[in-house]
Design a protein around this motif. Sequence first.
Motif, PDB file in Angstrom:
ATOM      1  N   THR A  51      90.250 141.008   5.652  1.00  0.00           N
ATOM      2  CA  THR A  51      88.812 140.830   5.877  1.00  0.00           C
ATOM      3  C   THR A  51      88.291 139.825   4.858  1.00  0.00           C
ATOM      4  O   THR A  51      89.042 139.248   4.093  1.00  0.00           O
ATOM      5  CB  THR A  51      88.065 142.175   5.771  1.00  0.00           C
ATOM      6  OG1 THR A  51      86.696 141.985   6.133  1.00  0.00           O
ATOM      7  CG2 THR A  51      88.127 142.728   4.350  1.00  0.00           C
ATOM      8  N   GLY A  52      86.991 139.618   4.874  1.00  0.00           N
ATOM      9  CA  GLY A  52      86.374 138.654   3.963  1.00  0.00           C
ATOM     10  C   GLY A  52      85.629 137.574   4.711  1.00  0.00           C
ATOM     11  O   GLY A  52      85.722 137.435   5.935  1.00  0.00           O
ATOM     12  N   PHE A  53      84.876 136.766   3.983  1.00  0.00           N
ATOM     13  CA  PHE A  53      84.075 135.705   4.565  1.00  0.00           C
ATOM     14  C   PHE A  53      84.938 134.740   5.383  1.00  0.00           C
ATOM     15  O   PHE A  53      84.536 134.254   6.440  1.00  0.00           O
ATOM     16  CB  PHE A  53      83.357 134.911   3.467  1.00  0.00           C
ATOM     17  CG  PHE A  53      81.948 135.357   3.246  1.00  0.00           C
ATOM     18  CD1 PHE A  53      80.992 135.196   4.231  1.00  0.00           C
ATOM     19  CD2 PHE A  53      81.565 135.925   2.042  1.00  0.00           C
ATOM     20  CE1 PHE A  53      79.693 135.595   4.028  1.00  0.00           C
ATOM     21  CE2 PHE A  53      80.272 136.330   1.835  1.00  0.00           C
ATOM     22  CZ  PHE A  53      79.326 136.165   2.829  1.00  0.00           C
ATOM     23  N   TYR A  54      86.118 134.460   4.884  1.00  0.00           N
ATOM     24  CA  TYR A  54      87.008 133.507   5.564  1.00  0.00           C
ATOM     25  C   TYR A  54      87.282 133.965   6.995  1.00  0.00           C
ATOM     26  O   TYR A  54      87.242 133.181   7.943  1.00  0.00           O
ATOM     27  CB  TYR A  54      88.306 133.403   4.772  1.00  0.00           C
ATOM     28  CG  TYR A  54      89.304 132.381   5.266  1.00  0.00           C
ATOM     29  CD1 TYR A  54      89.142 131.029   4.975  1.00  0.00           C
ATOM     30  CD2 TYR A  54      90.425 132.766   5.982  1.00  0.00           C
ATOM     31  CE1 TYR A  54      90.068 130.091   5.401  1.00  0.00           C
ATOM     32  CE2 TYR A  54      91.360 131.835   6.405  1.00  0.00           C
ATOM     33  CZ  TYR A  54      91.175 130.498   6.106  1.00  0.00           C
ATOM     34  OH  TYR A  54      92.093 129.573   6.524  1.00  0.00           O
ATOM     35  N   LEU A  55      87.575 135.257   7.152  1.00  0.00           N
ATOM     36  CA  LEU A  55      87.849 135.791   8.479  1.00  0.00           C
ATOM     37  C   LEU A  55      86.580 135.881   9.310  1.00  0.00           C
ATOM     38  O   LEU A  55      86.589 135.593  10.507  1.00  0.00           O
ATOM     39  CB  LEU A  55      88.499 137.171   8.375  1.00  0.00           C
ATOM     40  CG  LEU A  55      90.019 137.181   8.313  1.00  0.00           C
ATOM     41  CD1 LEU A  55      90.487 136.726   6.939  1.00  0.00           C
ATOM     42  CD2 LEU A  55      90.562 138.566   8.615  1.00  0.00           C
ATOM     43  N   LEU A  56      85.478 136.301   8.686  1.00  0.00           N
ATOM     44  CA  LEU A  56      84.225 136.416   9.437  1.00  0.00           C
ATOM     45  C   LEU A  56      83.831 135.072  10.023  1.00  0.00           C
ATOM     46  O   LEU A  56      83.448 134.979  11.197  1.00  0.00           O
ATOM     47  CB  LEU A  56      83.117 136.947   8.532  1.00  0.00           C
ATOM     48  CG  LEU A  56      83.257 138.393   8.037  1.00  0.00           C
ATOM     49  CD1 LEU A  56      82.093 138.748   7.124  1.00  0.00           C
ATOM     50  CD2 LEU A  56      83.327 139.360   9.199  1.00  0.00           C
ATOM     51  N   LEU A  57      83.917 134.028   9.211  1.00  0.00           N
ATOM     52  CA  LEU A  57      83.542 132.698   9.694  1.00  0.00           C
ATOM     53  C   LEU A  57      84.525 132.208  10.748  1.00  0.00           C
ATOM     54  O   LEU A  57      84.142 131.537  11.709  1.00  0.00           O
ATOM     55  CB  LEU A  57      83.491 131.715   8.522  1.00  0.00           C
ATOM     56  CG  LEU A  57      82.424 132.014   7.464  1.00  0.00           C
ATOM     57  CD1 LEU A  57      82.498 130.991   6.338  1.00  0.00           C
ATOM     58  CD2 LEU A  57      81.026 132.017   8.062  1.00  0.00           C
ATOM     59  N   ALA A  58      85.804 132.557  10.573  1.00  0.00           N
ATOM     60  CA  ALA A  58      86.813 132.110  11.535  1.00  0.00           C
ATOM     61  C   ALA A  58      86.668 132.821  12.870  1.00  0.00           C
ATOM     62  O   ALA A  58      87.026 132.280  13.916  1.00  0.00           O
ATOM     63  CB  ALA A  58      88.215 132.340  10.975  1.00  0.00           C
ATOM     64  N   LYS A  59      86.131 134.042  12.839  1.00  0.00           N
ATOM     65  CA  LYS A  59      86.073 134.859  14.050  1.00  0.00           C
ATOM     66  C   LYS A  59      84.729 134.793  14.770  1.00  0.00           C
ATOM     67  O   LYS A  59      84.594 135.365  15.852  1.00  0.00           O
ATOM     68  CB  LYS A  59      86.366 136.320  13.693  1.00  0.00           C
ATOM     69  CG  LYS A  59      87.780 136.582  13.219  1.00  0.00           C
ATOM     70  CD  LYS A  59      88.776 136.524  14.359  1.00  0.00           C
ATOM     71  CE  LYS A  59      90.160 136.958  13.912  1.00  0.00           C
ATOM     72  NZ  LYS A  59      91.126 136.954  15.026  1.00  0.00           N
ATOM     73  N   ILE A  60      83.729 134.126  14.176  1.00  0.00           N
ATOM     74  CA  ILE A  60      82.402 134.122  14.800  1.00  0.00           C
ATOM     75  C   ILE A  60      82.467 133.558  16.207  1.00  0.00           C
ATOM     76  O   ILE A  60      81.940 134.146  17.161  1.00  0.00           O
ATOM     77  CB  ILE A  60      81.397 133.322  13.934  1.00  0.00           C
ATOM     78  CG1 ILE A  60      80.922 134.179  12.759  1.00  0.00           C
ATOM     79  CG2 ILE A  60      80.194 132.904  14.765  1.00  0.00           C
ATOM     80  CD1 ILE A  60      79.942 133.474  11.861  1.00  0.00           C
ATOM     81  N   ILE A  61      83.094 132.396  16.378  1.00  0.00           N
ATOM     82  CA  ILE A  61      83.140 131.771  17.694  1.00  0.00           C
ATOM     83  C   ILE A  61      83.926 132.637  18.664  1.00  0.00           C
ATOM     84  O   ILE A  61      83.536 132.815  19.818  1.00  0.00           O
ATOM     85  CB  ILE A  61      83.766 130.373  17.617  1.00  0.00           C
ATOM     86  CG1 ILE A  61      83.010 129.521  16.605  1.00  0.00           C
ATOM     87  CG2 ILE A  61      83.738 129.705  18.977  1.00  0.00           C
ATOM     88  CD1 ILE A  61      81.547 129.376  16.909  1.00  0.00           C
ATOM     89  N   SER A  62      85.041 133.204  18.199  1.00  0.00           N
ATOM     90  CA  SER A  62      85.826 134.075  19.074  1.00  0.00           C
ATOM     91  C   SER A  62      84.992 135.255  19.541  1.00  0.00           C
ATOM     92  O   SER A  62      85.052 135.650  20.714  1.00  0.00           O
ATOM     93  CB  SER A  62      87.072 134.574  18.337  1.00  0.00           C
ATOM     94  OG  SER A  62      87.889 133.497  17.957  1.00  0.00           O
ATOM     95  N   SER A  63      84.185 135.795  18.636  1.00  0.00           N
ATOM     96  CA  SER A  63      83.314 136.912  19.005  1.00  0.00           C
ATOM     97  C   SER A  63      82.272 136.480  20.023  1.00  0.00           C
ATOM     98  O   SER A  63      81.950 137.211  20.956  1.00  0.00           O
ATOM     99  CB  SER A  63      82.627 137.472  17.748  1.00  0.00           C
ATOM    100  OG  SER A  63      83.579 137.930  16.827  1.00  0.00           O
ATOM    101  N   LEU A  64      81.735 135.275  19.853  1.00  0.00           N
ATOM    102  CA  LEU A  64      80.763 134.771  20.816  1.00  0.00           C
ATOM    103  C   LEU A  64      81.391 134.588  22.192  1.00  0.00           C
ATOM    104  O   LEU A  64      80.769 134.852  23.222  1.00  0.00           O
ATOM    105  CB  LEU A  64      80.186 133.438  20.330  1.00  0.00           C
ATOM    106  CG  LEU A  64      79.164 133.501  19.202  1.00  0.00           C
ATOM    107  CD1 LEU A  64      78.850 132.100  18.702  1.00  0.00           C
ATOM    108  CD2 LEU A  64      77.895 134.190  19.645  1.00  0.00           C
ATOM    109  N   LEU A  65      82.642 134.126  22.212  1.00  0.00           N
ATOM    110  CA  LEU A  65      83.292 133.824  23.482  1.00  0.00           C
ATOM    111  C   LEU A  65      83.768 135.063  24.218  1.00  0.00           C
ATOM    112  O   LEU A  65      83.937 135.038  25.434  1.00  0.00           O
ATOM    113  CB  LEU A  65      84.486 132.898  23.241  1.00  0.00           C
ATOM    114  CG  LEU A  65      84.152 131.466  22.834  1.00  0.00           C
ATOM    115  CD1 LEU A  65      85.418 130.719  22.508  1.00  0.00           C
ATOM    116  CD2 LEU A  65      83.391 130.763  23.949  1.00  0.00           C
TER     117      LEU A  65
END
Length: 786
Positions: free
Chosen positions: A591-605
């Motif tokens: 977890t961490g900011f790195y993962l959150l930022l990396a996963k934002i678009i995937s979550s949107l899609l």
Amino acid sequence: MTSDSLVSRLLSALMDRLIVWKGGLLLAGLFSVIVAMPIAGRLELDQSLESFFAPDDPLIVAWRDSKKWFGGDEFILVAYEDPALLAARPTSVIGEEAAPPEEDDRPEHEAQEPSPLARLKEFADALGAVPGIAPDGTQSLESLLRPKFGTTVAARILARAYARMRQEDILEFGEHLVISHDHRTTAVILKLLPEDQSPVPRGETFARIRQIAAAHNPPAFVAGEPIQVHDMFRYVDEDSRLLGWASSGLLMLMILLLFRSLRWVLLPLLVVHVSLVWTKAVLVLSGMHLSMVSSILTSLVTIIGIATVTHITVNYREQRLTLPRVEAFRETFRQLGPPVFWTCTTTAIGFGALLSSQILPVRSFGLMLALAAMLVLVACYVILPGGVLLLRYDSDPRPTLAESRLVRFLERLSRGVDRHPRRWLACLALLTAVTGVGLAFLRVETDFSRNFRESSEIVQALRFFETRMGGVGTWELEFPWSGGITEESLRPLRDLAERLRNLRLPDGTGLTKVIALSDGIDFAPGNSVEQKLERLTAIQPQFIPGLYNAEAGRMRIVLRAREQKPAEVKLALIDLVTRTARETFPGARATGFYLLLAKIISSLLQDQLVSFLLAAVGIGVSMTIAFRNAWIGFLSLLPNVFPLVLVIGGMGWIGVPVNIGTAMIASVSMGLTVDSSIHYISGYLRARRRGDSYTEALRSTHGTVGVAMVFANVVLAVGFLVLSLSNFVPLIYFGVLVSLSMIGGLTGSLVLLPLLMRWAPVAPRTVVVPAAHSEPPVVAESSVER
């Protein structure tokens, strides 16, 4: 009584009431705006990154657990280049100079020219004193090279001896943390206080850090995920206000040039302003906030409102050529009342489909725009009767030069569509098939730095850290830990840390820093683990609690990776690290900011396909109800899917990645482009039911409704293009791609839809057959010939 006659009677009655109440409605609308403005002004922007994920998303659950167990570390990194940092110590990195005398005991020339480490300490102290920075949370090369085991003389002597003995290990430990591999760049690490504990807002903290960094000689660079997120929201907030005014001004100028009338400039602006104030006031009263996604509310409502009024303007000007003012207004609303209602309704459905999203900002975006679309309809009925009829002056209703040329072009287009239907269908089918292949080439962009312009301050800082300090992509592995801290229990932790350091993807990408509790214990002086832990606490008070929570029985390893990497590389690295950690600790979570930022678009899609399908079904049902014909309801969807395939498939072909701004294109565009289809079908059916053949109806609809469609879609396209002025790259993509969708939707409505309407069943027309002399006419039913 037929349903058509019932609707006609209801519209006539409504128009009569609106005309009678025009003055009162206008005053009531203006008064409501005055009352609602103070409330609307309280609408705020929610800057929570966690809100992009569902509350039960495993990634966000792990992130919240980590903050609870380890304090939710959020770091800001400040770095600068200093080639002389260690150059003065060629044989001994730290000897007698590693622990210099107190400043007032030094020779005068030395006090005037402090050593590089002394300057670094002064710089770090200034940064650490910024409100919002955690006490004792600041780290630098100086704090590593001059450790403090206590305040006594004996402790200071021990610290100096330890530093001399372990100087190489100290520098190795600090690489890609507080010093670069070539020892020419150094960084200060600042730990942020939790937002609810900070004495000042985060924005003030970041502004002060940047001010100190800019004043440093040489100027320092400031980076870190928290400041990236802050800049993202800051740009969006600033741009939303600027773009709202810019889009309004540009659209008003276009309308003035098209219609040469100040009235038709002011009325759309008034409708938009009233709709916006009402929408914002309702949102505040319901406890909602703007998010990064919905911050372009002003621009979108401006565009929707102006496009709606543009259709009314064109039709009213046409009616004024043959009818008095009141009758022209009544006839305009008789013809456009149903289409305007259904365009606002389908726009609301398109946005409302986003309520199916699991992401709060997307849901709020859909709800806000659905509400705003319906309030645009209400504002038209409240503002336009008084705005049009109370003023006695009318502009010249005769077509402008642009209108005349456009009519001629559209008439030629209608003849071409009518004479060569197979050729047109073949070309459109081929174009759709070719661009559709591009859907397979779409890729997701998770490099968060790509959300900012290359010239922006944050991108320049990220590039500096990527090349000098191993990047700023901070994340972690967290897992259960039992048995306390012993030499035996540390062995698997130490082995895992070493394995993680050696991990590499096929392209050579790996972690640039791995920090485990075993590293600090191995680094600290002492003969036993207990003694090492005690002295490590004295050297770095935050180190142990930041990695180990004995009460919760949890341990973590802090990782760093380069931020500016392709999406697939970052996601592959995350997966490899997680799988490797679970071989040793099966319960490990990343977890961490790195993962959150990396996963934002995937979550949107994840739920955009669902929302698009819901929008398509909802719009199809609405069109079926509007025209009381399921076949027409189905056919009306095809011209609106056509531009989506072109735009999204084109993105795949030319390599435009899916980001925060492009992830919702499908639902948003479909809700907007369907407006043209509704107006075209309404005009076409009116022509057919008054007796026109297919060819005549086509020519008539292109020459009347088609003009309004072109003007409205040009207004939409230009309005969305204003978003290209944004500093936030996803908004640029969003504006440009929606503009292209508008043009594609216009093409679909003027070319594809007329071709499809050849097969649409139309109600029989009523033909009046005159009888001989004084006998009343005989009414007969016949089917309309194509």
